[in-house]
Design a protein around this motif. Structure first.
Motif, short mmCIF file in Angstrom:
data_model
loop_
_atom_site.label_atom_id
_atom_site.label_comp_id
_atom_site.label_asym_id
_atom_site.label_seq_id
_atom_site.Cartn_x
_atom_site.Cartn_y
_atom_site.Cartn_z
N GLN A 470 0.81 -1.22 0.00
CA GLN A 470 0.00 0.00 0.00
C GLN A 470 0.84 1.28 0.00
O GLN A 470 0.32 2.38 0.10
N GLY A 471 2.15 1.14 -0.12
CA GLY A 471 3.02 2.30 -0.11
C GLY A 471 3.42 2.68 1.30
O GLY A 471 3.37 1.83 2.22
N PRO A 472 3.84 3.91 1.53
CA PRO A 472 3.85 5.00 0.55
C PRO A 472 4.91 4.81 -0.52
O PRO A 472 5.95 4.18 -0.29
N THR A 473 4.64 5.35 -1.71
CA THR A 473 5.62 5.30 -2.79
C THR A 473 6.87 6.06 -2.38
O THR A 473 6.80 7.12 -1.77
N THR A 524 -2.35 7.30 -7.56
CA THR A 524 -2.93 8.50 -8.18
C THR A 524 -2.03 9.71 -8.04
O THR A 524 -2.15 10.66 -8.81
N GLN A 525 -1.11 9.69 -7.10
CA GLN A 525 -0.26 10.85 -6.82
C GLN A 525 1.06 10.72 -7.56
O GLN A 525 1.74 9.68 -7.48
N SER A 526 1.45 11.78 -8.29
CA SER A 526 2.70 11.72 -9.05
C SER A 526 3.92 11.82 -8.15
O SER A 526 4.93 11.14 -8.37
N ALA A 527 3.88 12.69 -7.15
CA ALA A 527 5.03 12.87 -6.27
C ALA A 527 5.17 11.67 -5.33
O ALA A 527 4.20 10.96 -5.07
N PRO A 528 6.38 11.44 -4.81
CA PRO A 528 6.55 10.36 -3.83
C PRO A 528 5.64 10.57 -2.62
O PRO A 528 5.25 11.69 -2.30
N SER A 553 9.00 2.44 -21.41
CA SER A 553 7.62 2.11 -21.02
C SER A 553 7.06 3.06 -19.97
O SER A 553 5.85 3.27 -19.89
N CYS A 554 7.93 3.66 -19.15
CA CYS A 554 7.50 4.60 -18.11
C CYS A 554 8.59 5.63 -17.90
O CYS A 554 9.35 5.57 -16.93
N PRO A 555 8.71 6.60 -18.82
CA PRO A 555 9.80 7.58 -18.75
C PRO A 555 9.75 8.43 -17.49
O PRO A 555 8.70 8.64 -16.89
N VAL A 556 10.91 8.92 -17.10
CA VAL A 556 11.06 9.70 -15.87
C VAL A 556 10.19 10.96 -15.90
O VAL A 556 10.11 11.66 -16.91
N THR A 557 9.53 11.22 -14.76
CA THR A 557 8.73 12.44 -14.60
C THR A 557 9.27 13.35 -13.52
O THR A 557 8.80 14.48 -13.37
N GLY A 558 10.23 12.87 -12.72
CA GLY A 558 10.79 13.71 -11.68
C GLY A 558 11.98 13.07 -11.01
O GLY A 558 12.30 11.89 -11.25
N ALA A 564 15.63 8.95 -9.66
CA ALA A 564 14.50 9.34 -10.50
C ALA A 564 13.24 8.55 -10.15
O ALA A 564 13.30 7.47 -9.56
N TYR A 565 12.10 9.12 -10.52
CA TYR A 565 10.84 8.41 -10.40
C TYR A 565 9.98 8.71 -11.62
O TYR A 565 10.25 9.66 -12.37
N ALA A 566 8.95 7.89 -11.84
CA ALA A 566 8.10 8.04 -13.02
C ALA A 566 6.68 7.61 -12.69
O ALA A 566 6.46 6.62 -11.98
N LYS A 567 5.72 8.35 -13.19
CA LYS A 567 4.29 8.03 -13.05
C LYS A 567 3.74 7.84 -14.46
O LYS A 567 3.83 8.73 -15.31
N CYS A 568 3.20 6.65 -14.72
CA CYS A 568 2.60 6.38 -16.02
C CYS A 568 1.31 5.60 -15.79
O CYS A 568 1.35 4.48 -15.29
N GLY A 569 0.17 6.22 -16.14
CA GLY A 569 -1.11 5.62 -15.80
C GLY A 569 -1.24 5.53 -14.29
O GLY A 569 -0.99 6.52 -13.57
#
Length: 619
Positions: A470-473, A524-528, A553-558, A564-569
């Motif tokens: 369940q995270g947190p991410t 649903t949240q992009s940030a960690p 498949s899931c390029p870096v967003t931050g 690095a981390y990435a949010k895709c879908g």
């Protein structure tokens, strides 16, 4: 199965081992099978060894290998053995196999009965049941080639000494073996292969390459052509090294090569060449050997020493032959070292899956160390390995299981390994990067053990992941702490600082890089710091994916905390990129670290862009 590696609750070298039925190989040395050698009725100049090459539970595939160890041709061969009740041969090839009760007899075919000196032939069969052979006979004599009634095999000669070393030759001398009927001659073995037979206790080997490492052993033969045990090995480097120094600087750049990667991942030693990575690394950890009954053991002998490579698959461009003494990964590593002489290879034991045996090993550390050196220095591949790496996950703490061997056990084990291997071998260890107060670094005497080791591979990854569904991410390999980090001390900087505080020099610490990401789904949240519903889908295991896949498949967003981390879908991943690796390498140099290592080669792109980032970042 898997192997862990790192700092977190499920951290560690990921052991993505094949589990396909029928691929497990178990080599059974003759001496290890109770009752296998029976009294011989005549002198023998051949041996027969058995291997279970596949096992699918209710049945198995077996292989016998007959080798002519004598000096004259063998015109025919017959192998006999007993199986326990309930085990039988169901079909066979390359031999005529018949059974009578529990007794089985295999005779050569018309086309494979003749064996020249040094040649070997194999035949195989499918069997039902689970038993192992016993009471083996070869042509009516002993299957180990070492027992003649009333005539003992000779003793091992003394370990050779080297003198008069030149660019192309070396003189070897050794103390004589003993035998109750007399020693006839000696076989001189270079890197496990016989190069000469002499009657004296000295030999000058010529035609060598300048600036090259060789390993020599000697074996005695008596008047009945019985061979005794192989002597200890002496390593020799010829003079006149003309090789170009590696373009790697003075930092260690080490990658793990996984034994099982040759299966589903289809990753082979040649990939290190085609990717350009071989010219940018200094060391390879070959993983993993197992630890059983307090001893170092080989895990998958098929992948390590038997798998045949075609010319286009091999590093040298030469195809393996059916009768060559060494094939598989070990032979490919030998070819790699010939092509890239600067590379050193260490045999790594343990990992997440195989660390359960270290507690028993520590109870008799000297015996464990002796078994490890015997395996690493086996004459068939003594030239391949330059040292040993221990991946104990984790001493006096919990990994796959919980260890209670005490804080001194790790130091005791390392001290014994250094005493056994001496100063000419590398002795290293992969260790936890748990920098929390009272965490895994505090559980063992890593400071005291450091004096016996060349370096530590500090597993600064796997801090966070979908093992907390369940995270947190959070990034699985943060370089530094950051506001909101789920666990204090779970970052590279805190781990390195704690190890330095315990007296480990920075030069003996390597920073770890994961060539993969860890991810969650239902995010649903992009940030960690977001919540999740479980592990994101992965090619080999949920929650884990290779960098070479994630980059597209899931390029870096931050980025956060140097990674690095990435949010895709609804999926959220963290992983290192060439840019974040550059940041980490600059930090490692500022900290005076000895270099970096990574887990593991097959996660990189086909052109080795992560290895390139480590190489350029440490120059």
């Amino acid at each position: 199965m898997r192997s862990g590696h790192g700092a977190g609750p499920r951290a560690g070298h990921r052991f993505r081992h094949r589990v396909t039925a029928g691929l497990t190989t178990l080599l059974l040395p003759l001496g290890a099978l109770v009752g296998l050698a029976s009294p011989a009725s005549a002198a023998t100049s051949a041996t027969a060894t058995y291997a279970k090459t596949q096992d699918w539970g209710s049945g198995f595939e077996g292989k016998w290998t007959v080798k002519n160890t004598g000096t004259t041709a063998l015109s025919s061969w017959t192998v006999e053995w007993d199986f326990p009740s309930g085990t039988s041969v169901t079909s066979a090839w390359d031999a005529d196999v018949t059974g009578s009760g529990t007794h089985w007899t295999a005779k050569n075919k018309s086309w494979n009965g003749t064996l020249a000196p040094g040649a070997s032939i194999s035949f195989g069969f499918n069997g039902s049941g689970s038993g192992s052979p016993s009471a083996c006979k070869l042509n009516g004599g002993s299957c180990d080639g070492g027992s003649v009634p009333g005539d003992n095999a000779p003793s091992a000669p003394g370990t050779p000494t080297a003198s008069s070393v030149t660019d192309t030759s070396v003189k070897l001398s050794w103390s004589a073996a003993t035998d109750d009927k007399g020693v006839k001659d000696y076989d001189v073995l270079r890197d496990g292969a016989k190069v000469a037979t002499v009657t004296s206790t000295s030999y000058t080997d010529t035609g060598l390459s300048a600036g090259t490492d060789y390993s020599y052993t000697v074996q005695a033969r008596d008047t009945a052509d019985q061979t005794g045990p192989v002597s200890g090995a002496v390593k020799v480097r010829t003079t006149g090294d003309t090789t170009t120094p590696p373009p790697t600087g003075d930092k260690v750049k080490l990658g793990y090569f996984t034994e099982w990667g040759v299966y589903g991942r289809n990753y082979h030693v040649k990939n290190l060449v085609s990717s350009g990575s071989a010219s940018k690394i200094t060391h390879i950890n070959y993983s993993f050997g197992n630890v059983k009954n307090g001893q170092c053991t080989m895990d998958d002998s098929f992948a390590a020493i038997e798998k045949a490579y075609t010319a286009d698959q091999s590093v040298s461009g030469t195809a393996d032959t059916w009768d060559q003494p060494l094939r598989g990964n070990f032979n490919q590593l030998r070819q790699l070292k010939a092509k890239y002489p600067h590379i050193k290879v260490l045999y790594s034991f343990g990992g997440w899956t195989y660390s359960g045996g270290f507690a028993q090993a520590a109870q008799n550390a000297a015996a464990f160390a002796k078994s490890c050196k015997a395996l690493v220095e086996d004459p068939r591949w003594a030239d391949v390995f330059d040292g040993i790496d221990i991946d104990w996950e984790y001493p006096n703490a919990c990994g796959l299981t919980c260890d209670t061997s005490g804080p001194a056990a790790f130091r005791t084990l390392m001290q014994a390994l250094r005493a056994e291997f001496g100063k000419d071998y590398l002795v290293t260890a992969a260790i936890t990067a748990d920098g929390s107060s009272g965490g895994k670094i505090d559980a063992a005497d890593y400071g005291g053990a450091a004096q016996y080791l060349d370096w530590y591979n500090v597993m600064t990854y796997d801090y966070f992941g979908a093992f907390n569904a369940q995270g947190p991410t959070a990034p699985h390999s943060p370089l530094t702490s950051y506001p909101g980090i789920p666990t204090a001390g779970f970052n590279s900087a805190d781990a390195i600082a704690k190890l330095k505080a315990k007296g480990v020099p920075g030069s003996k610490l390597l920073l770890g890089i994961g060539f993969y990401g860890r991810g969650w789904t239902g995010v649903t949240q992009s940030a960690p710091g977001g919540t999740a519903t479980g592990a994101a889908p992965g090619t080999y295991e949920a929650g884990i994916e290779d960098y070479k896949v994630l980059k597209t498949s899931c390029p870096v967003t931050g980025t956060i905390a140097g990674t690095a981390y990435a949010k895709c879908g609804s999926n959220w991943w963290s992983y290192d990129t060439p840019a974040t690796i550059g940041t980490k390498m600059a930090w490692a140099k500022d900290q005076g670290l000895g270099g970096a290592f990574f887990w593991e080669f097959s996660g990189d792109t086909a052109n080795g862009e992560l290895v390139s980032a480590i190489d350029s970042g440490l120059k």
